[in-house]
Design a protein around this motif. Structure first.
Motif, short mmCIF file in Angstrom:
data_model
loop_
_atom_site.label_atom_id
_atom_site.label_comp_id
_atom_site.label_asym_id
_atom_site.label_seq_id
_atom_site.Cartn_x
_atom_site.Cartn_y
_atom_site.Cartn_z
N GLY B 564 0.83 -1.20 0.00
CA GLY B 564 0.00 0.00 0.00
C GLY B 564 0.86 1.25 0.00
N ALA B 565 1.97 1.20 0.76
CA ALA B 565 2.86 2.36 0.80
C ALA B 565 3.53 2.57 -0.56
N LEU B 566 3.89 1.46 -1.20
CA LEU B 566 4.50 1.56 -2.54
C LEU B 566 3.52 2.21 -3.52
N THR B 567 2.27 1.78 -3.42
CA THR B 567 1.25 2.34 -4.30
C THR B 567 1.02 3.81 -4.00
N ALA B 568 0.96 4.15 -2.70
CA ALA B 568 0.66 5.53 -2.32
C ALA B 568 1.78 6.47 -2.71
N VAL B 569 3.02 6.00 -2.56
CA VAL B 569 4.16 6.88 -2.89
C VAL B 569 4.39 6.89 -4.40
N GLY B 570 4.09 5.78 -5.05
CA GLY B 570 4.31 5.67 -6.50
C GLY B 570 5.71 5.20 -6.83
N GLY B 571 6.48 4.80 -5.84
CA GLY B 571 7.84 4.32 -6.03
C GLY B 571 8.47 4.17 -4.66
N ASP B 572 9.81 4.10 -4.64
CA ASP B 572 10.48 4.01 -3.34
C ASP B 572 10.65 5.38 -2.70
N GLY B 573 10.48 6.40 -3.50
CA GLY B 573 10.57 7.75 -2.94
C GLY B 573 9.91 8.74 -3.89
N ARG B 574 9.50 9.88 -3.33
CA ARG B 574 8.83 10.88 -4.17
C ARG B 574 9.20 12.28 -3.66
N ILE B 575 9.44 13.17 -4.60
CA ILE B 575 9.70 14.56 -4.23
C ILE B 575 8.58 15.41 -4.82
N ASP B 576 7.87 16.12 -3.92
CA ASP B 576 6.82 17.04 -4.37
C ASP B 576 7.40 18.45 -4.37
N ALA B 577 7.23 19.15 -5.46
CA ALA B 577 7.85 20.49 -5.55
C ALA B 577 6.92 21.41 -6.35
N GLU B 578 7.35 22.65 -6.47
CA GLU B 578 6.57 23.56 -7.31
C GLU B 578 6.85 23.22 -8.77
N PRO B 579 5.92 23.50 -9.66
CA PRO B 579 6.12 23.13 -11.07
C PRO B 579 7.37 23.79 -11.63
N GLN B 580 8.16 23.00 -12.35
CA GLN B 580 9.41 23.54 -12.91
C GLN B 580 9.85 22.64 -14.06
N ALA B 581 10.42 23.27 -15.08
CA ALA B 581 10.85 22.53 -16.27
C ALA B 581 12.07 21.69 -15.97
N ASP B 582 12.90 22.14 -15.00
CA ASP B 582 14.16 21.44 -14.73
C ASP B 582 13.99 20.07 -14.10
N LEU B 583 12.79 19.78 -13.63
CA LEU B 583 12.60 18.54 -12.88
C LEU B 583 12.92 17.30 -13.73
N SER B 584 12.63 17.39 -15.03
CA SER B 584 12.93 16.26 -15.91
C SER B 584 14.44 16.03 -15.98
N ASP B 585 15.22 17.11 -15.98
CA ASP B 585 16.68 16.96 -16.00
C ASP B 585 17.17 16.33 -14.69
N VAL B 586 16.57 16.79 -13.58
CA VAL B 586 16.96 16.22 -12.29
C VAL B 586 16.65 14.72 -12.28
N ALA B 587 15.51 14.36 -12.87
CA ALA B 587 15.14 12.93 -12.92
C ALA B 587 16.16 12.14 -13.73
N ALA B 588 16.60 12.72 -14.85
CA ALA B 588 17.59 12.03 -15.68
C ALA B 588 18.90 11.85 -14.92
N GLU B 589 19.28 12.88 -14.16
CA GLU B 589 20.51 12.76 -13.36
C GLU B 589 20.35 11.75 -12.23
N ALA B 590 19.14 11.73 -11.64
CA ALA B 590 18.90 10.83 -10.51
C ALA B 590 19.04 9.36 -10.91
N GLU B 591 18.74 9.06 -12.15
CA GLU B 591 18.84 7.67 -12.60
C GLU B 591 20.27 7.16 -12.57
N ASP B 592 21.23 8.10 -12.57
CA ASP B 592 22.64 7.70 -12.50
C ASP B 592 23.12 7.51 -11.07
#
Lengths: 228, 902
Positions: B564-592
Motif C-alpha cells: 500500500g505504501a508503494l502504491t501511495a508513494v508511487g515508487g520508493d521515494g517521491r519529491i513534491d515540488a513547485e512546477p518547474q521545467a528542470d525537474l525532468s533533467d533532475v530525474a535524468a541525473e537521478a537515474e545515474d
C-alpha cells in the motif's frame, strides 16, 4: 553315578524389607531354598505373607536387601537393569493375577510380544503363536482383543504369552485369583499340562487347594519365612 | 414427601481440592489467562479506537473543519456609512454561531477562527496578473501573532480617505508582488468594483502553523504561475479590526465572505462519540438557511469521522476473529482439564453414586469446586488487567467462566451415572444395537451441526464482512457470527480428522504387524488405542490453526502495508515540488545515482475539472512520459505498467479544436460516469481526451485519476510543467535528499520506508498486530496445555502398559522409543493437519476481513501465509517430546513390581 543336577532356582538368605524405621515391614526374612528344573512349586501363605515379594525377587522385578537369587545359574540380584531385562526376556516369564495383557492388541499379538522383543523371524513367530494358542485352547479367539475375552480366556492368553519365549522359569502370581472356581481349575490344569509339555520350571503363588494338589512341592510362607 | 435439596459435603470438596490441587490450579491459570486477555481486549480496543479516531481527524487536516458562513451584511441601497462597530458585529455573529453548536460538537472543536475575506482583487497599478486577497482574521478575539519588519499594523483611515483600506502583507507576499509600506494600490473585483488599498506594514508570522493562517494559504505563501500565456502572482493581505470598517465601506457586501472556521482538536475526539458527532453535524447542516442572510454550515467532519469509525469497526472485527479463536481453544482446554479431573475421580464418583448419592448432589459438590476455581482464576485475571490498564471488560469472558464452572459438574454427573451402575443396559442384543445406533446418530448430528455452523458463519463473513451489519457502532464487539468462521472451520476440520485418523493408524498397524520387531507395532497399537480421542484433537487443531490464522493476519497486514505504501508513494521515494521545467533533467541525473533503478518527473494536479456531456468531474491529472512511467512502475513492482503502452499513440493538435485528434488517456474512475471523450481545460486550453484504458492502480487519490502522456498533452497545446519526481530502486532512501537538494521549491520528500513505518505504527494497526502476536503465543500455550492434559489423562493406563512390557523384558531403550512414538507421532500429525487447516482458513477468510482499511490499498491485500507459522508444530511436538522424556524417567523410576500388579 549321575552328576547332581544344578537347581533351576537357588535362593540363599533372602531378605526384603519395605519402608524404614518404625514403619518398616519385613516381607521376607533370611529365606533359603532350591527348586529343581521342571519342578512345579506352589507358594502358599496368607495375604501379606510375602508370596508376591518372593516371586518378584525371583523374576528380577524387585531387588533384595540381602541374600542371593540364582536362576539357571545367573545371579539375579547382581544384574543391572539391562541384565534384568534380558533375564525377563530370555529366562523368566510372568503370569499376573490381573493377566497383564495389552488392551490394544489381539490375543495372538499379545502372545507374540515376547517373540517380537527377541526379534524372532515372523514365520517362526506366527507358528509358535499358533501352537501356543492351540495349546491353551484359544485358536479360534486369536483375533479377539482382551476386552472381548472372558477372564479365564484372558488368563490362558497370558499363560500362552508367558510360554512364548520358551522361558526356563515360569512365575505365576495367583493366576486364578480373579477367576471363578471352575475356570480356575481349568487354568491350573492347563498350567500343569504346559509345564510338563514345555519342560518349564514353575513357581506359582496361590491360595488354590487344587493347584497345591497339582504341585510337585509346596513352599509355605509365614511371616516372611519359608517352611517346607 | 418432597425430595430434599442436596447439600454439598464440604470436607469432601476440600479433600478433592487437596488431592487434585495441580489440575485445579492449572484450570484456574487457564481461566485467569483467558479472562485476562478478554478483559484487556476491551480497554485496549477502546484506547486504540480513540487514538485511531484522533489520528484520522489529525490526518484529515482542514477537511475536518466545521465552517459556519455568517449571514451576509446588508448594504443599504441609499448609501453606506462607516460603521465603527463592524469588528464587534463579526465577533457577536461568530459567538451566535458557536451557541448553536450542539454541545458534543462544541466539546471537540477549538475556539475557531473568525474571518472576513474578499475574493482576489486585481491590482491595477502595474499591469495584469497581480492579485491580492484581503482577510480579516481573529482567533479567540485576537489577530494572529506577527512581527512587523516594516511599518505598522493596519488601522482606520481618515474620513477624508474614505474608500481606502489599510492592509499589511507578509514579507514573501510583499516581495512576490513588489509592494512595500506606503504603497497605494488601486484594486478591483471581478465585477469591476474598485477600492484603494494602502500598505501599512510588512510582517513575518510568529507562528506560521497557527490555525488562523489557514483562512488563506496566500497570506504567507504567494502563488505564482502562468495562465493563458501570462504570468500571474496572487497573494493575500491582513486587515485589522481597526481597518475592518473601512473594508466594509469600500467593498460591497457580496464581496465580503464572513466565516467562523472551527477546527476539531484530535485529542478530544472519542470513538464512542463519533456516531453522535456525525448526527450533530448532519443536524447542523440541515439547519442551514437557504438565503445569504442566514447562518449556514458546511463540514466534511462527519465523513472523516465515518471513515475513522469504519476503520475502527474493521479492526474491531479483525480482533474479534482472533479473540473468538482464543476463547474457543480456551474452552476446549477447560473441558479437557475437567475431563482429566473426572477421570481421576471416576471410581470415587461411581462409589458415591452406588452409595445412593443423587446426580444433583454429585454435581453440586463439584459445582462448588468449579465455582471456586472459576472465581479465583477470574478475579486474578481481571484484577491484573484492572491494575495494569486502569479498566477491564468482562462480558467477553462469560462463555469461558461458564465452561470453567460447569464442565466438571456436568462431566462428573455423567461419569457417576455411567459408572455408578445406575444406567440401564438393554438386555437383548437388538435393543443394544438400537441404542448404539442412536448414540452414533446423536454424535453425527452434533458433527453435522459444527459443519453447518462453519458454512453459515463463512457465508455471513463473505457477505457482510466482520465490521458488523446491524451491529451498534459503539458496541464493544462487531459481528461475532462472522468472526467465528475460522474457529468453526478448525473445529469441523478437527472432527473430520478424528474420523480419518484411525485409517492411517490401521495402515501403520498392518504395515508393522508382519515386522519382526515390536517398537513400531506397539506404537501403532497404542496410537490406535489413545491417539484419536476427539477432545485433544480438537484442542490441538484449533490452537495450531488459530495460531496460523493469527500469524497470517500479521504477515498479510504487514505485506499489505508495504504494498500500500508503494502504491501511495508511487515508487520508493517521491519529491513534491513547485512546477518547474528542470525537474525532468533532475530525474535524468537521478537515474545515474547508485541504487536508483528508475526516476521519472511528471505533473500531478488535484482538483482538475473535466467535463463530459453534461457531467463535470474533479479528477487528479497525471501528466507524465508514458514510457518512462511504465519503466518506473515495472522497476518498482507496481501494477499495470503495461497499460501505459496504450498512451504511446499521441494524438494530433486538439487544442481549442474539439474536432482534432483526441489525446489518449487512462482513467481510473471508481464508478465515475465520464464518457470516453471527456474534455479537460488546462490553463484555459481545452484538451479532448480519448479514454483508452484504465489508469494504473497507483497513488492514494480518492478522486478519479486521469493519466496522459506528456508529449501528447503538449502536442495538444497544453504544457504541464512537472511538479513530482518519483524514484525507484534500493538506494532511493540514501540518495533522495541529495536529489531533492537539486530541486527548487520542494514541498515534501516522501520515502516509502517512512510511509510503511508510519502505517505500521498507526494505532489500530499496531494494536491489532500486538493482539495477533499475543493470541498466537497464547494459542500455542493452550496447545501445549492441551497436550499436557491429554497426556496426563492417559498416563496411568500408559504406565501400566509400559510396566507390562518391562516385565516381558522390553529394554529401556525400546520402551523410550515406544513412549516417544506414542506421544510425539500423533501430536506431530495432528499439529500438521491443524496448520494445514489454518493455512486454508487464512486463504478463505483473510480477504473478507477488510484488511485494506489497515493497509491503505484499494483492494484486499494478497493473503500471505508466512513459513514461520509452521513453527507452532515443532513447538507443540517439543512439548510432547519433553513430556515423553519426563514420563520415561518416571516409568523407569517406578517400582516395577507395583506397576505389574496395578
Amino acid at each position: 553315578m549321575n552328576e547332581p543336577v544344578p537347581p533351576m532356582v537357588e535362593v540363599r538368605g533372602l531378605t526384603r524389607t519395605y519402608g524404614a524405621g518404625s514403619t518398616a515391614v519385613t516381607a521376607l526374612r533370611d529365606v533359603t531354598f532350591d527348586i529343581a528344573p521342571g519342578e512345579l512349586v506352589a507358594v502358599v501363605g496368607r495375604s501379606g505373607s510375602g508370596k508376591t515379594t518372593l516371586l518378584n525377587l525371583l523374576g528380577g522385578l524387585d531387588r533384595p536387601d540381602s541374600g542371593t537369587v540364582r536362576v539357571d545359574g545367573t545371579a539375579v540380584s547382581t544384574l543391572d537393569d539391562s541384565g534384568l531385562s534380558a533375564l525377563r526376556r530370555d529366562t523368566v516369564a510372568y503370569v499376573f493375577q490381573t493377566f497383564g495383557l495389552i488392551p490394544a492388541l489381539t490375543a495372538a499379538e499379545n502372545v507374540g510380544l515376547p517373540l517380537r522383543m527377541r526379534r524372532t523371524p515372523v514365520a517362526e513367530r506366527e507358528r509358535r503363536v499358533e501352537l501356543l494358542l492351540d495349546l491353551v485352547g484359544l485358536r479360534d479367539h486369536a483375533r479377539q482383543r482382551p476386552d472381548q475375552l472372558s477372564g479365564g480366556q484372558q488368563q490362558r492368553v497370558a499363560i500362552a504369552r508367558a510360554l512364548a519365549g520358551s522361558p526356563r522359569l515360569l512365575l505365576a502370581d495367583e493366576p486364578t485369583g480373579q477367576l471363578d472356581t471352575e475356570t480356575g481349575l481349568a487354568v491350573m490344569s492347563l498350567l500343569r499340562a504346559v509345564v510338563e509339555s514345555e519342560g518349564v520350571t514353575a513357581v506359582v503363588a496361590t491360595h488354590d487347594q487344587v493347584l497345591m494338589a497339582l504341585a510337585d512341592r509346596v513352599l509355605a510362607i509365614s511371616d516372611g519365612r519359608v517352611d517346607g | 414427601m418432597t425430595p430434599s435439596v442436596p447439600r454439598p459435603h464440604l470436607p469432601t470438596v476440600v479433600g478433592r481440592w487437596r488431592s487434585d490441587a495441580a489440575v485445579l490450579l492449572l484450570t484456574a491459570l487457564v481461566v485467569a489467562l483467558a479472562v485476562g486477555v478478554t478483559a484487556a481486549v476491551d480497554p485496549v480496543t477502546e484506547h486504540a479506537a480513540d487514538r485511531a479516531i484522533a489520528a484520522t481527524v489529525r490526518d484529515a487536516g482542514r477537511q475536518a473543519d466545521v465552517v459556519a458562513t455568517l449571514p451576509e451584511w446588508y448594504d443599504d441601497p441609499r448609501g453606506k456609512e462607516l460603521d465603527p462597530s463592524t469588528a464587534t458585529q463579526v465577533r457577536q455573529d461568530a459567538d451566535l454561531a458557536r451557541q448553536v453548536l450542539p454541545p458534543d460538537l462544541a466539546a471537540v472543536v477549538r475556539p475557531g477562527v473568525v474571518s472576513v475575506t474578499t475574493p482576489p482583487l486585481q491590482l491595477l497599478d502595474a499591469g495584469p496578473g497581480r492579485m491580492l486577497q484581503l482577510a480579516f482574521v481573529e482567533t479567540d478575539g485576537r489577530p494572529p501573532a506577527v512581527t512587523y519588519v516594516d511599518g505598522a499594523a493596519p488601522g482606520a483611515v481618515r474620513p477624508a480617505d474614505a474608500g481606502s483600506v489599510e492592509v499589511a502583507v507578509d514579507r514573501s507576499v510583499a516581495e512576490a508582488l513588489a509592494i512595500g509600506v506606503g504603497d497605494r494600490l488601486p484594486a478591483e473585483d471581478e465585477q469591476g468594483r474598485t477600492a484603494e488599498l494602502r500598505v501599512s506594514g510588512v510582517f513575518t508570522a510568529d507562528a506560521p502553523a497557527d490555525d488562523a493562517w489557514q483562512v488563506s494559504d496566500r497570506l504567507l505563501h504567494p502563488v505564482q504561475g502562468v495562465a493563458d500565456g501570462l504570468a500571474y502572482t496572487t497573494g493575500a493581505a491582513l486587515v485589522s479590526a481597526g481597518a475592518l470598517p473601512d473594508l466594509r465601506l469600500s467593498l460591497p457586501a457580496d464581496d465580503l465572505d464572513r466565516r467562523l472556521v472551527l477546527t476539531p482538536e484530535p485529542s478530544r475526539a472519542r470513538w464512542r462519540a463519533t456516531r453522535s458527532l456525525e448526527r450533530s453535524i448532519v443536524s447542523l447542516q440541515s439547519s442551514s438557511g437557504v438565503s445569504a442572510t442566514d447562518l449556514s454550515w458546511d463540514s466534511r467532519f462527519g465523513a472523516v469521522l465515518q471513515r475513522g469509525r469504519e476503520e475502527v469497526a474493521a479492526a474491531r472485527g479483525q480482533a474479534q476473529v482472533l479473540v473468538v479463536g482464543l476463547l474457543g481453544a480456551t474452552m476446549l482446554v477447560l473441558v479437557l482439564a475437567a475431563q482429566l479431573l473426572v477421570r481421576r475421580r471416576r471410581d470415587e464418583l461411581a462409589t458415591l453414586r452406588q452409595r445412593g448419592a443423587s446426580l444433583g448432589g454429585v454435581a453440586l459438590e463439584l459445582l462448588v469446586e468449579g465455582l471456586a476455581v472459576t472465581v479465583l482464576g477470574g478475579v486474578v485475571g481481571w484484577g491484573v488487567v484492572r491494575l495494569a490498564a486502569g479498566s477491564a471488560g468482562w462480558t467477553s469472558a462469560v462463555p469461558v467462566l461458564l465452561v470453567a464452572a460447569l464442565a466438571v459438574p456436568l462431566l462428573g454427573a455423567v461419569s457417576a451415572d455411567s459408572h455408578g451402575g445406575g444406567r440401564r443396559v438393554p438386555a437383548n442384543r437388538g435393543a443394544r444395537r438400537t441404542a448404539e445406533r442412536a448414540r452414533r446418530l446423536r454424535r453425527l448430528a452434533a458433527e453435522a451441526a459444527v459443519v453447518a455452523a462453519a458454512v453459515l458463519t463463512t457465508s455471513a463473513l463473505l457477505q457482510r464482512g466482520v465490521t458488523g451489519v446491524g451491529v451498534a457502532e459503539d458496541a464493544a464487539w462487531g459481528d461475532a457470527t462472522a468472526a467465528s468462521a475460522p474457529t468453526w472451520w478448525a473445529l469441523a476440520g478437527a472432527l473430520l480428522l478424528v474420523h480419518l485418523l484411525p485409517h492411517p493408524v490401521r495402515w501403520a498397524m498392518r504395515g508393522t504387524r508382519r515386522s519382526p520387531g515390536g517398537v513400531g507395532f506397539l506404537v501403532a497399537a497404542r496410537v490406535a488405542e489413545t491417539g484419536v480421542r476427539a477432545l485433544p484433537v480438537l484442542v490441538l487443531v484449533v490452537a495450531v490453526a488459530g495460531t496460523t490464522v493469527a500469524g497470517s493476519l500479521v504477515a498479510t497486514a504487514r505485506e499489505g502495508q508495504a504494498a500500500g505504501a508503494l502504491t501511495a508513494v508511487g515508487g520508493d521515494g517521491r519529491i513534491d515540488a513547485e512546477p518547474q521545467a528542470d525537474l525532468s533533467d533532475v530525474a535524468a541525473e537521478a537515474e545515474d545515482e547508485p541504487g536508483v533503478v528508475a526516476a521519472v518527473a511528471g505533473r500531478v494536479e488535484d482538483g482538475v475539472r473535466i467535463s463530459s456531456g453534461g457531467a463535470v468531474e474533479v479528477v487528479r491529472l497525471v501528466v507524465v512520459d508514458a514510457a518512462d512511467y511504465a519503466d518506473l512502475l515495472a522497476a518498482g513492482d507496481l501494477p499495470d505498467a503495461s497499460r501505459l503502452a496504450l498512451l504511446g499513440a499521441a494524438g494530433g493538435d486538439s487544442g481549442g479544436d474539439p474536432g482534432g485528434d483526441p489525446v489518449p488517456a487512462l482513467l481510473r474512475s471508481g464508478g465515475s460516469p465520464l464518457a470516453d471523450r471527456p474534455t479537460v481545460r488546462w490553463e484555459d486550453v481545452p484538451v479532448v481526451l480519448d479514454v483508452v484504458g484504465t489508469a494504473p492502480d497507483v497513488d492514494a487519490s480518492t478522486d478519479p485519476v486521469l493519466v496522459v502522456d506528456a508529449s501528447a498533452f503538449a502536442d495538444a497545446g497544453a504544457v504541464a510543467l512537472p511538479n513530482t519526481l518519483w524514484l525507484s530502486g534500493p538506494g532511493t532512501d540514501q540518495v533522495i535528499d541529495a536529489v531533492a537538494s537539486r530541486v527548487t521549491g520542494v514541498d515534501a520528500v516522501v520515502r516509502r520506508s517512512e510511509v510503511v513505518e508510519a502505517r505500521r505504527a498507526a494505532p489500530l494497526t499496531s494494536a491489532l498486530l500486538a493482539l495477533a502476536v499475543a493470541s498466537s503465543a497464547l494459542l500455542v500455550l493452550l496447545g501445549v496445555l492441551g497436550i499436557v492434559l491429554s497426556v496426563a489423562a492417559e498416563a496411568p493406563e500408559r504406565s501400566r502398559s509400559l510396566g507390562r512390557l518391562r516385565a516381558l523384558g522390553m529394554a529401556d531403550r525400546d520402551l523410550r522409543r515406544v513412549l516417544l512414538g506414542e506421544l510425539v507421532a500423533p501430536v506431530a500429525g495432528i499439529a500438521l493437519v491443524g496448520w494445514s487447516i489454518g493455512v486454508a482458513c487464512s486463504y478463505a477468510v483473510l480477504g473478507a476481513l477488510s484488511l485494506d482499511l489497515l493497509t491503505g490499498e484499494a483492494v484486499a491485500p494478497r493473503t500471505v501465509v508466512p513459513w514461520w507459522t509452521v513453527l507452532a508444530v515443532p513447538v507443540v511436538v517439543a512439548a510432547a517430546l519433553g513430556h515423553a522424556v519426563l514420563e520415561a524417567r518416571r516409568v523407569r523410576r517406578r517400582d516395577l513390581s507395583r506397576l505389574v500388579r496395578a
